[in-house]
Scaffold this active site. Structure first.
Site, short mmCIF file in Angstrom:
data_model
loop_
_atom_site.label_atom_id
_atom_site.label_comp_id
_atom_site.label_asym_id
_atom_site.label_seq_id
_atom_site.Cartn_x
_atom_site.Cartn_y
_atom_site.Cartn_z
N ASP A 27 0.83 -1.21 0.00
CA ASP A 27 0.00 0.00 0.00
C ASP A 27 0.87 1.27 0.00
O ASP A 27 1.96 1.26 0.55
CB ASP A 27 -0.90 -0.03 1.25
CG ASP A 27 -2.07 0.92 1.12
OD1 ASP A 27 -2.29 1.48 0.02
OD2 ASP A 27 -2.78 1.11 2.12
N ASN A 75 -10.58 -2.54 -6.32
CA ASN A 75 -9.75 -1.69 -7.18
C ASN A 75 -10.35 -1.44 -8.56
O ASN A 75 -9.97 -0.48 -9.23
CB ASN A 75 -8.33 -2.27 -7.33
CG ASN A 75 -7.47 -2.11 -6.10
OD1 ASN A 75 -6.56 -2.90 -5.85
ND2 ASN A 75 -7.76 -1.10 -5.28
C1 FPP Z 1 -1.86 0.25 -3.34
O1 FPP Z 1 -1.41 1.57 -3.45
C2 FPP Z 1 -1.37 -0.56 -4.42
C3 FPP Z 1 -2.15 -1.11 -5.40
C4 FPP Z 1 -3.61 -0.92 -5.47
C5 FPP Z 1 -1.59 -1.91 -6.48
C6 FPP Z 1 -0.34 -2.66 -6.17
C7 FPP Z 1 0.44 -2.76 -7.41
C8 FPP Z 1 1.79 -2.71 -7.51
C9 FPP Z 1 2.67 -2.70 -6.33
C10 FPP Z 1 2.49 -2.64 -8.81
C11 FPP Z 1 2.25 -3.73 -9.77
C12 FPP Z 1 2.26 -5.08 -9.20
C13 FPP Z 1 3.00 -6.10 -9.66
C14 FPP Z 1 2.84 -7.46 -9.09
C15 FPP Z 1 3.97 -5.91 -10.71
P1 FPP Z 1 -2.49 2.70 -3.55
O2 FPP Z 1 -2.62 3.09 -4.98
O3 FPP Z 1 -3.75 2.28 -2.87
O4 FPP Z 1 -1.78 3.84 -2.73
P2 FPP Z 1 -2.50 4.99 -1.90
O5 FPP Z 1 -3.27 4.32 -0.81
O6 FPP Z 1 -1.34 5.78 -1.38
O7 FPP Z 1 -3.34 5.77 -2.86
#
Ligand code: FPP
Length: 254
Positions: A27, A75
């Site tokens: 996250d 998501n």
């Molecule tokens: C949460 O950060 C992360 C995600 C919803 C996606 C996770 C994806 C990756 C780490 C990259 C791609 C994955 C792979 C396996 C290559 P957020 O967007 O919710 O962050 P925030 O809470 O700060 O907005």
């Protein structure tokens, strides 16, 4: 004597007391990008680099199961451009990492409603899963379009169908039978769950499987999460006493 006692200043976790299965809620990509006045997608791109580093470190440590929450059922509600960018990143990861996974004995597995993923992502996923199916050192599981409640609904429905057709006796339904109907049937439950970015929630991740997992929360945003941060959490895990509802004396009566 454990290596920790021999060398109290060692930064390395006690290799004898590593978890068998680490699950991670990655996250903070969006906040990382915002702090740097960048587009959220840049945060996900940087997050993908952290994924590569963590996969490598987990494999080097000899931890056999790593499960990453890469995309939740919730998501899908994000702006279309962000969803598309995440799907493109996932596809790139699945295509580009295939060879390294093969070389390192890493088997790819995916849990979630994979049928909802775009065709090209499903295709890349299938190819990498097939190519790496014989990997024996580590299973890397990506949770994609995954939700813990959806998984439980699906399992209850499958068991209900089996009961209706007479292949499952309702009296035989116990914890093991429920586990066998989950996406994770073939793997042990996580011993350790890590969530980055300071949020202290499970957010619909592996609801059943995390029943006895140790929880580690760190304020570090996922793109900033380093190997040292990971090793610190693993070292801390090795120092915890996991009681599974028993008393400390019952576990170590001497
Ligand atoms: C949460 O950060 C992360 C995600 C919803 C996606 C996770 C994806 C990756 C780490 C990259 C791609 C994955 C792979 C396996 C290559 P957020 O967007 O919710 O962050 P925030 O809470 O700060 O907005």
């Amino acid at each position: 004597m454990s290596s920790k006692l021999e060398n109290p200043n060692s930064l390395l976790p006690d290799l004898e007391r590593l978890p068998r299965h680490v699950a991670i809620i990655m996250d903070g990509n969006g906040r990382w990008a915002k702090k740097k006045l960048l587009n959220r997608v840049k945060g996900h791109e940087q997050g993908a680099d952290t994924v590569r580093m963590i996969v490598r470190a987990t494999r080097e440590l000899g931890i056999p199961f790593l499960t990453l929450y890469a995309f939740s059922t919730e998501n899908w509600q994000r702006p279309k451009t962000e969803v598309m960018a995440l799907m493109a990143l996932l596809k790139r990861f699945l295509v580009r990492e295939k060879d390294e996974m093969l070389e390192n004995g890493i088997r790819l597995s995916v849990i979630g409603q994979t049928e909802r993923l775009p065709d090209d992502v499903q295709d890349a996923m299938r190819k990498t899963m097939e190519a790496t199916a014989h990997g024996r050192r580590m299973t890397l599981t990506l949770a994609l379009s995954y939700g813990g409640r959806e998984e439980l609904v699906r399992a209850v429905r499958a068991m209900g169908n089996r009961i209706a057709e007479g292949t499952l006796d309702p009296e035989m339904v116990d914890e093991a039978v429920i586990s066998q109907h989950l996406y994770t049937a073939a793997m042990p439950d996580p011993d350790l769950m890590i969530r980055t970015s300071g949020e202290m929630r499970i957010s619909n991740f592996l609801l059943w499987q995390l029943a006895y997992a140790e929880m580690a929360f760190t304020p570090t945003l996922w793109p900033d999460f380093t190997k040292e941060d990971y090793l610190n959490i693993l070292r801390d895990f090795g120092n915890r006493e996991r009681r599974f509802g028993k008393t400390g004396d019952q576990l170590d009566p001497g």
